[in-house]
Design a protein around this motif. Structure first.
Motif, short mmCIF file in Angstrom:
data_model
loop_
_atom_site.label_atom_id
_atom_site.label_comp_id
_atom_site.label_asym_id
_atom_site.label_seq_id
_atom_site.Cartn_x
_atom_site.Cartn_y
_atom_site.Cartn_z
N THR A 18 -19.32 34.77 -13.57
CA THR A 18 -19.47 33.51 -12.85
C THR A 18 -18.89 33.65 -11.45
OG1 THR A 18 -17.38 32.70 -13.74
CG2 THR A 18 -19.37 32.11 -14.95
N ILE A 19 -19.41 32.86 -10.54
CA ILE A 19 -18.88 32.85 -9.17
C ILE A 19 -17.56 32.09 -9.19
CG2 ILE A 19 -19.29 32.05 -6.83
CD1 ILE A 19 -22.29 32.56 -7.37
N THR A 20 -16.51 32.77 -8.76
CA THR A 20 -15.15 32.26 -8.85
C THR A 20 -14.59 31.96 -7.46
OG1 THR A 20 -14.82 33.65 -10.78
CG2 THR A 20 -12.85 32.78 -9.75
N ALA A 21 -13.84 30.88 -7.34
CA ALA A 21 -13.20 30.56 -6.06
C ALA A 21 -12.26 31.68 -5.66
CB ALA A 21 -12.43 29.25 -6.18
N SER A 43 -16.83 31.85 -4.26
CA SER A 43 -16.89 30.61 -3.49
C SER A 43 -15.52 30.43 -2.83
CB SER A 43 -17.21 29.42 -4.40
OG SER A 43 -16.21 29.27 -5.38
N SER A 44 -15.47 29.68 -1.81
CA SER A 44 -14.28 29.44 -0.98
C SER A 44 -13.82 30.74 -0.31
CB SER A 44 -13.15 28.77 -1.75
OG SER A 44 -12.55 29.64 -2.66
N ALA A 45 -12.79 30.62 0.50
CA ALA A 45 -12.29 31.78 1.25
C ALA A 45 -11.75 32.84 0.28
CB ALA A 45 -11.20 31.34 2.20
N PRO A 46 -11.86 34.12 0.65
CA PRO A 46 -11.36 35.18 -0.23
C PRO A 46 -9.85 35.09 -0.40
CG PRO A 46 -12.02 36.08 1.91
CD PRO A 46 -12.44 34.65 1.88
N ALA A 47 -9.39 35.34 -1.63
CA ALA A 47 -7.96 35.23 -1.94
C ALA A 47 -7.48 36.43 -2.76
CB ALA A 47 -7.70 33.93 -2.70
N ILE A 48 -8.14 37.56 -2.61
CA ILE A 48 -7.80 38.76 -3.38
C ILE A 48 -7.43 39.89 -2.44
CG2 ILE A 48 -9.21 38.25 -5.41
CD1 ILE A 48 -11.45 39.90 -4.17
N ALA A 49 -6.55 40.77 -2.89
CA ALA A 49 -6.23 41.98 -2.14
C ALA A 49 -7.35 42.99 -2.39
CB ALA A 49 -4.89 42.53 -2.59
N ALA A 50 -7.75 43.70 -1.36
CA ALA A 50 -8.81 44.70 -1.48
C ALA A 50 -8.60 45.75 -0.41
CB ALA A 50 -10.17 44.04 -1.33
N SER A 54 -13.38 46.49 2.98
CA SER A 54 -14.14 45.79 1.94
C SER A 54 -14.84 44.59 2.55
CB SER A 54 -13.21 45.33 0.81
OG SER A 54 -12.74 46.42 0.08
N PHE A 55 -15.90 44.16 1.89
CA PHE A 55 -16.76 43.08 2.36
C PHE A 55 -16.74 41.96 1.32
CE2 PHE A 55 -21.11 41.32 2.97
CZ PHE A 55 -21.02 40.99 4.31
N TYR A 56 -16.71 40.70 1.77
CA TYR A 56 -16.71 39.55 0.87
C TYR A 56 -17.83 38.62 1.27
CZ TYR A 56 -14.90 35.38 -1.58
OH TYR A 56 -14.74 34.29 -2.39
N ILE A 57 -18.69 38.28 0.32
CA ILE A 57 -19.78 37.33 0.54
C ILE A 57 -19.35 35.99 -0.05
CG2 ILE A 57 -22.17 36.78 0.01
CD1 ILE A 57 -22.53 39.88 -0.43
N ARG A 58 -19.34 34.97 0.79
CA ARG A 58 -18.92 33.64 0.36
C ARG A 58 -20.14 32.79 0.04
NH1 ARG A 58 -14.77 29.55 3.52
NH2 ARG A 58 -15.12 27.78 2.14
N THR A 59 -20.26 32.35 -1.19
CA THR A 59 -21.46 31.65 -1.63
C THR A 59 -21.55 30.22 -1.12
OG1 THR A 59 -20.39 30.98 -3.69
CG2 THR A 59 -21.65 33.05 -3.71
N ASP A 60 -20.44 29.65 -0.68
CA ASP A 60 -20.47 28.27 -0.17
C ASP A 60 -20.14 28.19 1.31
OD1 ASP A 60 -17.79 28.89 -0.33
OD2 ASP A 60 -17.19 26.97 -1.19
N GLY A 61 -20.20 29.29 2.02
CA GLY A 61 -19.90 29.31 3.44
C GLY A 61 -20.90 28.46 4.22
N ALA A 62 -20.41 27.63 5.11
CA ALA A 62 -21.28 26.71 5.82
C ALA A 62 -21.32 26.93 7.33
CB ALA A 62 -20.85 25.27 5.53
N SER A 63 -20.35 27.65 7.87
CA SER A 63 -20.35 27.86 9.31
C SER A 63 -20.52 29.34 9.63
CB SER A 63 -19.03 27.36 9.92
OG SER A 63 -17.98 28.27 9.63
N SER A 64 -20.67 29.65 10.89
CA SER A 64 -20.92 31.03 11.30
C SER A 64 -19.74 31.96 11.04
CB SER A 64 -21.31 31.08 12.78
OG SER A 64 -20.25 30.58 13.57
N LEU A 65 -18.55 31.42 10.76
CA LEU A 65 -17.39 32.27 10.46
C LEU A 65 -16.93 32.16 9.00
CD1 LEU A 65 -15.15 32.04 13.65
CD2 LEU A 65 -16.23 34.06 12.69
N THR A 66 -17.67 31.46 8.16
CA THR A 66 -17.23 31.33 6.76
C THR A 66 -18.25 31.87 5.77
OG1 THR A 66 -18.11 29.08 6.53
CG2 THR A 66 -15.81 29.30 7.27
N ARG A 67 -19.25 32.60 6.22
CA ARG A 67 -20.27 33.14 5.30
C ARG A 67 -19.92 34.54 4.79
NH1 ARG A 67 -24.07 31.20 9.65
NH2 ARG A 67 -24.65 29.11 8.97
#
Length: 86
Positions: A18-21, A43-50, A54-67
């Motif tokens: 599942t897509i997790t915050a 979903s939401s901003a990334p909150a994990i160490a990597a 590494s690349f993170y795709i945000r499923t609920d990003g709405a602006s040009s800097l949150t996708r």
């Protein structure tokens, strides 16, 4: 393994997850035999160490800097938004 190939050539990786915050540290596509550098999603901003790069795709990003984000330090606070266009 939670991945599959379709007859049309698509790869479904980390399927059944599942897509997790904030993302999930162990759920990603990893590169080079490493379990730290990879492509993460959530979903939401990334909150994990990597791993750095590494690349993170945000499923609920709405602006040009949150996708999409790139990891710059290796810590959970090291994610930097990538400027995208609509």
């Amino acid at each position: 393994v939670n991945s599959s190939f379709t007859s049309s050539g698509c790869i479904h990786a980390v399927s059944g997850t599942t897509i997790t915050a904030g993302g999930v540290a162990g759920k990603a596509i990893f590169f080079g035999g490493s379990t730290t550098v990879g492509i993460y999603f959530g979903s939401s901003a990334p909150a994990i160490a990597a791993g750095i790069g590494s690349f993170y795709i945000r499923t609920d990003g709405a602006s040009s800097l949150t996708r999409a984000y790139i990891q710059s330090s290796g810590s959970s606070a090291g994610w930097v938004g990538i400027l995208t266009t609509a």
